[in-house]
Write an enzyme that holds these catalytic residues in place. Structure first.
Site, PDB file in Angstrom:
ATOM      1  N   ASP A 135      -1.417  27.948   4.915  1.00 20.89           N
ATOM      2  CA  ASP A 135      -2.748  28.355   5.340  1.00 20.89           C
ATOM      3  C   ASP A 135      -3.762  27.307   4.883  1.00 20.89           C
ATOM      4  OD1 ASP A 135      -5.090  30.156   5.825  1.00 20.89           O
ATOM      5  OD2 ASP A 135      -3.526  31.660   6.078  1.00 20.89           O
ATOM      6  N   HIS A 208      -9.872  31.649   4.386  1.00 19.95           N
ATOM      7  CA  HIS A 208      -8.768  32.274   5.122  1.00 19.95           C
ATOM      8  C   HIS A 208      -7.490  32.356   4.285  1.00 19.95           C
ATOM      9  CE1 HIS A 208      -5.712  32.566   8.389  1.00 19.95           C
ATOM     10  NE2 HIS A 208      -6.656  33.171   9.061  1.00 19.95           N
ATOM     11  N   SER A 538      -4.215  37.361  11.815  1.00 23.07           N
ATOM     12  CA  SER A 538      -4.087  36.595  10.574  1.00 23.07           C
ATOM     13  C   SER A 538      -4.043  37.528   9.379  1.00 23.07           C
ATOM     14  CB  SER A 538      -5.303  35.688  10.384  1.00 23.07           C
ATOM     15  OG  SER A 538      -5.126  34.468  11.026  1.00 23.07           O
TER      16      SER A 538
END
Ligand SMILES: *[C@@H]1O[C@H](CO)[C@@H](O)[C@H](O)[C@H]1NC(C)=O
Ligand SMILES: *[C@@H]1O[C@H](CO)[C@@H](O)[C@H](O)[C@H]1NC(C)=O
Ligand SMILES: *[C@@H]1O[C@H](CO)[C@@H](O)[C@H](O)[C@H]1NC(C)=O
Ligand SMILES: *[C@@H]1O[C@H](CO)[C@@H](O)[C@H](O)[C@H]1NC(C)=O
Ligand SMILES: *[C@@H]1O[C@H](CO)[C@@H](O)[C@H](O)[C@H]1NC(C)=O
Length: 764
Positions: A135, A208, A538
C-alpha cells in the site's frame, strides 16, 4: 534554393524526432524460465538475468525477482523488448502497467473504517501470522501499532525495517514487524520523486496504507474517533497478528515492477497473508502482475486478498478476478452519521456528514443549485473555478456527485464564499450515503432527496435551508447493504468463475491515519487526525485479510483455498431483521451474487464450516489448461516448465473446485431458441473435504425458473476429518435471450453446518 534548404532542414528535424521516439525506454517485466539457464551461471540467476539484459540493451535493471517471479524488470525500448522476447529462456516480456488504489478519494474520495467493536469475534490470536500490506506505507507512531502484550517476533520472520526519509529502522516493533519501500519502477517511469512532497521511505504520506494495515491488525485503541464521530475502541480484525508494510504506491500510482518487488519480498519474508487494496486493468492472467505474483504466493501457502474495485454499480466492473485470489467487495455497517437538511417549505431530509467545525446558523439561509450559480456547462458538479462568487456568497449550494472528489466540491463552495453544501447523489450512487469530513457545513443526500431538494429550489422564489449535523447513529437497518461503488460481476475475463467472492465492511470505516495529511487528503486541509473515516473496497479487503490471519492461526493446516471456502460457504446473503436478499444501495432493490458473491462475511461461522472446497497449484494449472493457455503463458503464470497440459486429458473450467458456480450458456447465433427448443446441460464436478466431525450431509439446490438442477449423489457421508467426497451437479436449461441472467443456491447441510454456494446463470 531557399526552398530546398528548408525542406532539408525539416527532414533533419523529422529524423531527429523519430530517433528520439525509437530510443524512448519504458519499463518491462521479463519472465524467465529458470530451467533454461545455461550451466555456466551455476546458481547465480541474477548474473544470468544481467547478461541476458546486456545482450539486448544498455537499459537499467530495476529489480531482479526471485520468489514470486523468475525474472527481472528493466528499461527497454520497444525494439529491445521484442529482441528480448525472442531470446532463449525468455517466457514473456510484459509492459509495466499502473495500478490504482481502490479508494475513490482520487478522483472521488471514499473511506473505510476498521475496529468495529463486536462485529468480528476475537477468536484466534494470530500472533504467529504476519500480514503483508502492499500500500502507501505506514505511520508507525499511531497507537494502532503499539505492541504492548505481544510476544517476541517469531524467529522465522525475515522482514526488514528500511530507513529512509523521516523513517528510522527503529520504527518497527513486535506489531509492525517489517517496513520496506519499492520505488525503482515509479522513479524510472515518472522521474526522481519530489522528496518535499513524498517520503522516500516506508512512511505513509497519504493515509491509505495506515488505514488498511490498522484495519487488518491494529492494536486496540480506546477512545478512538474522528472529531468524536464513531467513537469507541478501534481495533483491527486480528489485533494480535503482526503487520509488515510494503510501500509500493506513490503519489503517481502503483507500478507493477514495484508491486512485484513488494510481493517478492513479502513472500520471502514469511508473510502468511497478503492484502492488496489496489487494482488495474483486466489483462489476461499471464500479463497481470498481481495475478502472477499471487499465483506464486498461493503456491507457497500465502492467502492473497484483493479489493474488487470501486467501479460499481455498473455490471462487469470487477477487477482482481484470478481464481487463486480472494476478491472482496464492500457493504455498509449498521452505523451512520446523519445530517438533516430542513427546507423553507417545512420538509426535512436525512443525509450524512462528518463535518465537525462551526455549525451553520439555525436561522435558514438562502439555498441555490450550483448549475444556476456557474458559468460552466457542468456547473452542477462544483468543479474548481466554476462557481460565481456573487451568486453563492452566504448561501447553501447544492452540488451533484461525480467526476471530482466529494470533499473537493465542498472546498470549491467554501472558496467561492458559500456557507454550506448539500451534496446530491445522482442515479448512479442511488441512496448510498458515504460520509466525509467536509471543510464546510455539508450533508450528502441520496438521489431521491437530492431531486426533491432541487425541485424545491427551482419552484420557490426565495428558497432557504438549514443543515444540522447530528453525530453517530448505530443499529441502522437494513444493514449490511451492498455499497453502490462496489465493483460487480459478471467476470469479463473468465465468465465461468463468479466474482466477487465475498463482501465485507467498506463504507464509513474508522481506522488509523497518517500525520502527513488531513482527513480529506486535500492540500487545503490542515487538520491532523489520529483516525479517519473513509470508504472503498480498499477498506473491505483488509477486513477479510485480517479474518484470514485469524483462520490461518486457528486452522494452520488449511490451504488458502480452504480458508476462502470457509469464508464463502458460511457468508450470509440475507440482511439483519428481514427475510430476503441483501439489498443494493444503488437501487434499493435486492442485490445478486454478481454484487456480493457468496454474501457478507460471517467470521463466527467461518471458523467451523464443516466442509471446504479445497484447491491447489495443479488445480489452477488445469484451469489455465481449460482456458487453452499456451505452455509459455502457463510458465509465465506458474514459473515452472514442469507444469503443463496433457494432450489426452479434457480440461474444463466447470470442474475447478470453486466454492461458487457460474454457468455461462451461449445463445446460439445470438438468437433465443423458440419454445420447445433444445436444452443444454452443463455439469460441474466438485469435491468436498470434511474439516469437522463425522456426519452425513444432504444437498438442497434451488435455481431460477427454467433451470433444472440435479445433484449426484444427494447424500455425502463422512466418517472422519480430512475425508474427501465428490459430487456432480448438472444445470439443464432451455436457451434464453442473450443478456439474461438468473441465480440459484446449492447448500450441503448436516443439520448443524450449512455449506452454501451461490449459483449464477448467464446467457451470452
Ligand atoms: C530517528 O532516530 C534519531 C536518533 O535516535 C532521532 O534523532 C530522530 O528523531 C528519529 N527520526 C524519526 C523520524 O523518528
Ligand atoms: C429532522 O428530522 C430529524 C429526524 O427525524 C429530527 O431529529 C430533526 O429534529 C428534524 N429537524 C427539523 C428541523 O425538523
Ligand atoms: C467563470 O467564473 C469564474 C469564477 O467567477 C472565473 O474565474 C472564470 O474566469 C469564469 N470563466 C468564464 C469562461 O467566464
Ligand atoms: C435554474 O435556473 C433556471 C433558469 O432561470 C430555472 O428555470 C431553474 O428552475 C433553476 N433550477 C434550480 C434548481 O434552481
Ligand atoms: C495420457 O498420456 C500419458 C503420457 O502421454 C499416459 O501416461 C497416460 O496413460 C495417458 N492417459 C490416458 C487416459 O490415455
Amino acid at each position: 534554393m531557399m526552398l530546398v534548404a528548408m525542406r532539408l532542414l525539416l527532414l533533419v528535424a523529422a529524423v531527429v524526432v523519430a530517433a528520439e521516439v525509437v530510443e524512448e525506454r519504458a519499463t518491462y517485466i521479463v519472465h524467465m524460465a529458470k530451467s533454461a539457464m545455461p550451466a555456466e551461471y551455476g546458481e547465480d540467476h541474477g548474473e544470468w538475468y544481467g547478461a541476458s539484459l546486456r545482450s539486448v540493451s544498455a537499459g537499467k535493471m530495476l529489480y531482479a525477482y526471485d520468489t514470486v517471479v523468475h525474472g527481472f524488470s528493466a528499461r527497454l525500448t520497444e525494439r529491445e523488448a521484442r529482441d528480448m522476447a525472442a531470446m532463449d529462456g525468455v517466457l514473456a516480456v510484459n509492459p509495466e502497467t499502473r495500478y490504482e488504489l481502490h479508494t475513490t478519494r482520487t478522483p472521488e474520495f471514499l473511506g473505510i473504517a476498521g475496529g468495529e467493536e463486536g462485529l468480528f469475534p476475537q477468536s484466534g490470536t494470530a500472533a504467529d501470522v504476519v500480514v503483508g500490506v502492499l500500500d502507501t506505507g505506514v505511520w508507525p507512531e499511531s497507537k494502532s501499532y503499539y505492541d504492548a502484550g505481544l510476544d517476541v517476533v517469531p524467529s522465522w520472520w525475515k522482514g526488514e525495517c528500511m530507513a529512509g526519509t523521516g523513517f528510522n529502522s527503529s520504527a518497527c516493533n513486535r506489531k509492525l514487524v517489517g517496513a520496506r519501500f519499492f520505488n525503482q519502477g515509479y522513479e524510472a517511469a515518472m522521474g526522481p520523486m519530489d522528496t518535499t512532497r513524498e517520503s522516500q521511505s516506508p512512511r505513509d504520506d497519504d493515509g491509505h496504507g495506515t488505514h488498511t494495515s490498522s484495519t487488518v491488525a491494529g492494536a486496540a485503541v480506546a477512545d478512538a474517533s474522528l472529531f468524536g464521530f464513531a467513537s469507541g475502541t478501534a481495533r483491527g480484525m486480528a489485533p494480535k497478528a503482526r503487520v509488515a508494510v510494503y510501500k509500493v504506491c506513490w503519489l503517481g500510482g502503483c507500478f507493477s515492477s514495484d508491486i512485484l518487488a513488494g510481493m517478492d519480498a513479502a513472500v520471502a519474508d514469511g508473510c502468511g497473508v497478503l492484502s492488496l487494496s489496489l487494482g488495474g486493468g483486466a489483462a489476461d492472467y499471464a500479463r497481470d502482475s498481481v495475478a502472477i505474483g499471487s499465483f506464486a504466493a498461493m503456491e507457497q501457502n500465502v492467502l492473497v486478498s484483493c479489493s474488487a474495485g470501486n467501479a460499481g454499480p455498473g455490471s462487469s466492473t470487477i477487477s482482481n478476478v484470478a481464481p487463486w485470489i480472494t476478491t472482496v467487495g464492500a457493504g455498509t455497517l449498521d452505523r451512520d452519521f446523519p445530517a438533516y437538511v430542513s427546507l423553507g417549505n417545512g420538509k426535512n431530509y436525512t443525509g450524512v456528514s462528518l463535518y465537525s467545525g462551526k455549525a451553520v446558523p439555525t436561522t435558514p439561509l438562502p439555498i441555490i443549485y450550483a448549475a444556476n450559480a456557474s458559468n460552466s456547462t457542468a456547473g452542477n458538479l462544483c468543479m474548481p473555478g466554476t462557481l460565481t462568487p456573487e451568486k453563492v456568497a452566504g448561501k447553501i449550494v447544492v452540488c451533484d456527485r461525480g467526476v471530482s472528489a466529494r470533499v473537493q466540491k465542498g472546498l470549491v463552495v467554501r472558496d467561492a464564499g458559500g456557507a454550506g453544501m448539500v451534496l446530491s447523489n445522482t442515479a448512479a450512487n442511488g441512496q448510498e450515503l458515504v460520509a466525509d469530513a467536509h471543510l464546510l457545513p455539508a450533508a450528502g443526500v441520496g438521489a431521491k432527496e437530492g431531486t426533491a431538494i432541487k425541485a424545491y429550489v427551482a419552484s420557490d422564489p426565495n428558497p432557504t435551508a438549514t443543515i444540522v449535523v447530528a453525530g453517530t447513529q448505530v443499529n441502522v437497518h437494513p444493514s449490511p447493504v451492498v455499497a453502490a461503488f462496489s465493483s460487480r460481476g459478471p467476470n469479463m475475463l473468465t465468465p465461468q468463475i463468479l466474482k466477487p467472492d465475498i463482501i465485507a465492511p467498506g463504507v464509513n470505516i474508522l481506522a488509523a491515519w497518517t500525520g502527513k495529511a488531513g482527513p480529506t487528503g486535500l492540500a487545503a486541509d490542515t487538520r491532523r487526525v489520529g483516525f479517519n473515516i473513509i470508504s472503498g473496497t480498499s477498506m473491505s479487503c483488509p477486513h477479510v485479510s485480517g479474518l484470514a490471519a485469524l483462520l490461518r492461526s486457528a486452522r494452520p493446516e488449511w490451504s488458502p483455498a480452504a480458508i476462502r471456502s470457509a469464508l464463502m460457504t458460511t457468508a450470509y446473503s440475507t440482511y439483519t431483521g428481514a427475510a430476503g436478499s441483501l439489498l443494493d444501495a444503488a437501487t434499493g432493490a435486492p442485490a445478486t451474487p454478481f454484487d456480493y458473491g457468496a454474501g457478507h462475511v460471517d467470521p463466527t461461522r467461518a471458523a467451523d464450516p464443516g466442509l471446504v472446497y479445497d484447491l491447489g497449484t495443479s488445480d489452477y494449472v488445469d484451469f489455465l489448461c481449460a482456458l487453452k493457455y499456451t505452455p509459455t503463458m502457463i510458465a509465465t503464470v506458474a514459473r515452472s516448465k514442469s507444469y503443463g497440459c496433457a494432450e489426452n486429458k479434457t480440461y474444463s473450467v466447470a470442474n475447478l473446485n470453486y466454492p461458487s458456480f457460474s454457468v455461462a450458456y451461449s445463445t446460439a447465433n445470438g438468437q433465443a431458441d423458440q419454445d420447445g427448443g433444445a436444452t443444454t446441460t452443463v455439469t460441474h464436478r466438485r469435491t468436498l473435504t470434511n474439516v469437522g466431525a463425522a456426519g452425513t450431509y444432504k444437498v438442497d439446490a434451488v435455481a431460477m425458473p427454467g433451470v433444472t438442477v440435479s445433484v449426484e449423489p444427494t447424500d455425502l457421508a463422512f466418517t472422519s476429518s480430512g475425508e474427501k467426497k465428490s459430487y456432480t451437479v448438472s444445470f439443464t436449461a432451455k436457451s434464453q435471450p442473450s443478456g439474461t441472467a438468473g441465480f440459484g443456491r446449492l447448500v450441503w447441510s448436516d443439520g448443524k453446518h450449512s455449506v452454501a454456494s451461490p449459483i449464477a446463470f448467464t446467457w451470452t
